[in-house]
Design a protein around this motif. Structure first.
Motif, short mmCIF file in Angstrom:
data_model
loop_
_atom_site.label_atom_id
_atom_site.label_comp_id
_atom_site.label_asym_id
_atom_site.label_seq_id
_atom_site.Cartn_x
_atom_site.Cartn_y
_atom_site.Cartn_z
N GLN A 91 0.83 -1.20 0.00
CA GLN A 91 0.00 0.00 0.00
C GLN A 91 0.87 1.25 0.00
O GLN A 91 1.99 1.25 0.51
N THR A 92 0.33 2.33 -0.57
CA THR A 92 0.91 3.66 -0.39
C THR A 92 -0.14 4.55 0.24
O THR A 92 -1.34 4.25 0.20
N GLY A 93 0.30 5.66 0.83
CA GLY A 93 -0.64 6.53 1.54
C GLY A 93 -1.31 5.76 2.65
O GLY A 93 -0.66 5.01 3.38
N ASN A 94 -2.61 5.92 2.78
CA ASN A 94 -3.33 5.16 3.80
C ASN A 94 -3.87 3.84 3.27
O ASN A 94 -4.52 3.09 4.00
N GLY A 95 -3.60 3.55 2.01
CA GLY A 95 -4.00 2.27 1.45
C GLY A 95 -5.37 2.26 0.81
O GLY A 95 -5.75 1.27 0.17
N LEU A 96 -6.14 3.32 0.97
CA LEU A 96 -7.47 3.34 0.38
C LEU A 96 -7.44 3.57 -1.13
O LEU A 96 -8.29 3.05 -1.86
N ASN A 97 -6.46 4.33 -1.60
CA ASN A 97 -6.44 4.73 -3.00
C ASN A 97 -5.59 3.85 -3.90
O ASN A 97 -5.94 3.62 -5.06
N PHE A 98 -4.46 3.37 -3.37
CA PHE A 98 -3.57 2.51 -4.14
C PHE A 98 -3.11 1.36 -3.26
O PHE A 98 -2.50 1.57 -2.21
N ARG A 99 -3.38 0.14 -3.70
CA ARG A 99 -2.92 -1.02 -2.94
C ARG A 99 -3.03 -2.26 -3.83
O ARG A 99 -3.70 -2.26 -4.85
N THR A 100 -2.36 -3.32 -3.40
CA THR A 100 -2.48 -4.61 -4.06
C THR A 100 -2.29 -5.70 -3.03
O THR A 100 -1.68 -5.48 -1.97
N GLU A 101 -2.81 -6.88 -3.31
CA GLU A 101 -2.71 -8.02 -2.41
C GLU A 101 -2.22 -9.21 -3.20
O GLU A 101 -2.71 -9.50 -4.28
N VAL A 102 -1.22 -9.91 -2.63
CA VAL A 102 -0.59 -11.03 -3.33
C VAL A 102 -0.60 -12.26 -2.41
O VAL A 102 -0.05 -12.19 -1.30
N PRO A 103 -1.20 -13.38 -2.82
CA PRO A 103 -1.10 -14.60 -2.01
C PRO A 103 0.31 -15.17 -2.08
O PRO A 103 0.88 -15.29 -3.17
N VAL A 104 0.89 -15.47 -0.93
CA VAL A 104 2.24 -16.04 -0.90
C VAL A 104 2.28 -17.18 0.12
O VAL A 104 1.48 -17.23 1.05
N THR A 105 3.24 -18.05 -0.08
CA THR A 105 3.51 -19.12 0.88
C THR A 105 4.91 -18.90 1.44
O THR A 105 5.90 -18.91 0.70
N VAL A 106 4.98 -18.65 2.74
CA VAL A 106 6.25 -18.41 3.41
C VAL A 106 6.79 -19.74 3.92
O VAL A 106 6.10 -20.47 4.64
N LYS A 107 8.01 -20.07 3.52
CA LYS A 107 8.63 -21.31 3.94
C LYS A 107 9.69 -21.04 5.00
O LYS A 107 10.43 -20.06 4.93
N LYS A 108 9.75 -21.92 5.98
CA LYS A 108 10.66 -21.76 7.11
C LYS A 108 12.10 -21.62 6.63
O LYS A 108 12.60 -22.44 5.85
N ASN A 109 12.74 -20.54 7.08
CA ASN A 109 14.15 -20.28 6.83
C ASN A 109 14.48 -20.18 5.34
O ASN A 109 15.63 -20.34 4.94
N GLU A 110 13.47 -19.92 4.50
CA GLU A 110 13.70 -19.75 3.07
C GLU A 110 13.20 -18.38 2.62
O GLU A 110 12.44 -17.72 3.32
N THR A 111 13.64 -17.97 1.44
CA THR A 111 13.21 -16.69 0.87
C THR A 111 12.28 -16.93 -0.31
O THR A 111 12.60 -17.68 -1.22
N THR A 112 11.11 -16.30 -0.25
CA THR A 112 10.13 -16.38 -1.33
C THR A 112 10.18 -15.07 -2.12
O THR A 112 10.07 -13.99 -1.55
N SER A 113 10.35 -15.16 -3.42
CA SER A 113 10.41 -13.97 -4.26
C SER A 113 9.06 -13.72 -4.91
O SER A 113 8.40 -14.64 -5.40
N VAL A 114 8.64 -12.46 -4.91
CA VAL A 114 7.39 -12.04 -5.54
C VAL A 114 7.71 -11.48 -6.91
O VAL A 114 8.55 -10.59 -7.05
N ASP A 115 7.04 -11.99 -7.93
CA ASP A 115 7.26 -11.53 -9.29
C ASP A 115 6.82 -10.08 -9.44
O ASP A 115 5.81 -9.67 -8.86
N GLY A 116 7.57 -9.31 -10.22
CA GLY A 116 7.27 -7.89 -10.40
C GLY A 116 5.89 -7.64 -10.98
O GLY A 116 5.26 -6.62 -10.67
N LYS A 117 5.36 -8.56 -11.76
CA LYS A 117 4.02 -8.36 -12.33
C LYS A 117 2.94 -8.46 -11.27
O LYS A 117 1.82 -7.97 -11.46
N ASP A 118 3.28 -9.11 -10.13
CA ASP A 118 2.31 -9.26 -9.05
C ASP A 118 2.42 -8.16 -7.99
O ASP A 118 1.52 -8.01 -7.17
N SER A 119 3.52 -7.42 -8.00
CA SER A 119 3.74 -6.41 -6.96
C SER A 119 3.52 -5.00 -7.48
O SER A 119 4.04 -4.02 -6.92
N LYS A 120 2.74 -4.86 -8.55
CA LYS A 120 2.38 -3.54 -9.07
C LYS A 120 1.20 -2.98 -8.27
O LYS A 120 0.24 -3.70 -7.97
#
Length: 394
Positions: A91-120
């Motif tokens: 989110q930017t600002g207070n989140g009402l005007n611009f935001r996005t939500e991405v489902p992710v699976t967090v794995k123990k002691n590992e790093t999950t990368s979010v694709d740039g097309k999903d983090s717009k």
């Protein structure tokens, strides 16, 4: 006696463990350390190329604890979050005007990368602008990949028309009485009243240079400080059109969050028109200075405006998308402003969160004013990233 002493010490240790903080740290659950991993990525505007700094990136666990971080000036972020399936909120600002939500699976002691097309950042807000003679903020909005609807000066006289929007941009030179068939500001009290109602009910506006007349009254521009005919009184701010064309060297970005988001804190600003509106006075308890040269304010904002006599009306899209802005208390004593689904509100409220922005004293929207211009294809230089920040944080 020794057994009693050991029992007391054991109870004390249990209490200390159970009281350990929640957000911004790893929260024990059932006296066990929470397993975590990392989520990494880069936040972009909708165009997929412009990196966005200063976006809040967070997840919420099943106990409504928030794990958050912020994107750097180049848009990158790294967030430690509990193991398991979750939703990444950006989110930017207070989140009402611009935001996005991405489902992710967090794995123990590992790093999950979010694709740039999903983090717009998605545009949630409905944006309008009034075309100006000198500025084209709408071009900057479009270049970021977002959309804005052109409305006329006449449309500002219709509250039903403007209340459908979340944000209205008022370009310099858009308040032209000769085009609207009026000769004095007194004939446009409906515009001032409608903008006042719009902001009081959560709408936000941006105005630049001569569009100061939308705030305090005046003809096409504000000639000098005097009796206010607008909706903001001259005790809060006053202007005169004494600015000259030229370069303002070594200006400062006063707001630390903005400076961190755009990656610089000093800049030169070119004023390409004479008779631009200089801020002669502002109430520092009402306005926050974002950009200045010495003691001269060049860009300001407030979220403290309210009109207690304004009618209560729905404004924009927030009531239709089942989201609300809250001030969330983190376990280390800080607060962060986020927008959540209204269905989660009761659980957040139960541990001390409250509705509204952490920095606001009202539920009103923001008012931004800038003395400099915003030509998307002109010589705005380093003010370009500042204006992009404003768009995404209104």
């Amino acid at each position: 006696m020794r057994q009693n002493y050991l029992f007391i010490m054991l109870c004390t240790l249990v209490l200390l463990v159970n009281c350990k903080g929640g957000d911004d740290s790893i929260t024990p659950e059932d006296s066990k350390t929470v397993s975590t991993g990392k989520i990494e990525g880069k936040v972009f505007a909708k165009n997929g190329t412009k990196p966005i700094g200063g976006a809040i990136v967070f997840t919420i666990d099943n106990k409504n604890q928030v794990y958050h971080t912020y994107s750097d000036a180049d848009g990158t972020f790294s967030l430690t979050a509990p193991e398991g399936n979750t939703t990444l909120h950006i989110q930017t600002g207070n989140g009402l005007n611009f935001r996005t939500e991405v489902p992710v699976t967090v794995k123990k002691n590992e790093t999950t990368s979010v694709d740039g097309k999903d983090s717009k950042l998605n545009q949630i807000a409905k944006i309008a602008y009034v075309k100006g003679s000198y500025d084209e903020i709408e071009d900057i909005i479009t270049n970021l990949g977002y959309t804005a609807t052109e409305i006329s000066y006449h449309d500002l006289k219709n509250l039903n028309t403007i209340s459908q929007y979340d944000i209205i941009f008022l370009n310099c030179g858009s308040r032209n009485f000769t085009q609207t068939g009026t000769n004095t500001p007194g004939n446009d009290l409906s515009v001032f009243s409608n903008l006042s109602t719009f902001i009081t009910n959560g709408g936000s506006i941006y105005s630049s240079d001569w569009a100061a007349a939308y705030l305090v009254g005046g003809d096409k521009n504000v000639l000098s400080c005097g009796l206010s005919t607008g909706f903001i009184d001259f005790t809060k701010i006053c202007f005169n059109n004494g600015g000259n064309a030229g370069i303002y060297n070594n200006c400062n970005v006063s707001n630390t969050a903005m400076a961190a988001s755009i990656g610089f804190s000093t800049l030169d600003i070119q004023y390409d028109q004479s008779l631009w509106e200089k801020i002669q006075y502002y109430d520092s308890s009402f306005w926050e200075v974002l950009v200045q040269k010495g003691n001269e304010a060049l860009m300001i904002r407030t979220n403290k405006y309210t009109n207690n006599s304004a009618p209560k009306i729905p404004v924009g899209t927030s009531l239709n998308n089942n989201h609300m802005t809250i001030c969330h208390h983190t376990a280390n004593g800080n607060t962060i402003t986020i927008t959540i689904n209204q269905n989660a509100w009761n659980a957040h409220q139960a541990h001390g969160d409250y509705a509204g922005s952490c920095t606001g004293t009202t539920s009103s929207g923001n008012i931004y004013y800038t003395t400099f211009h915003n030509h998307a294809s002109g010589n705005i230089g380093k003010t370009g990233p500042i204006l992009e920040y404003v768009i995404l944080n209104l």
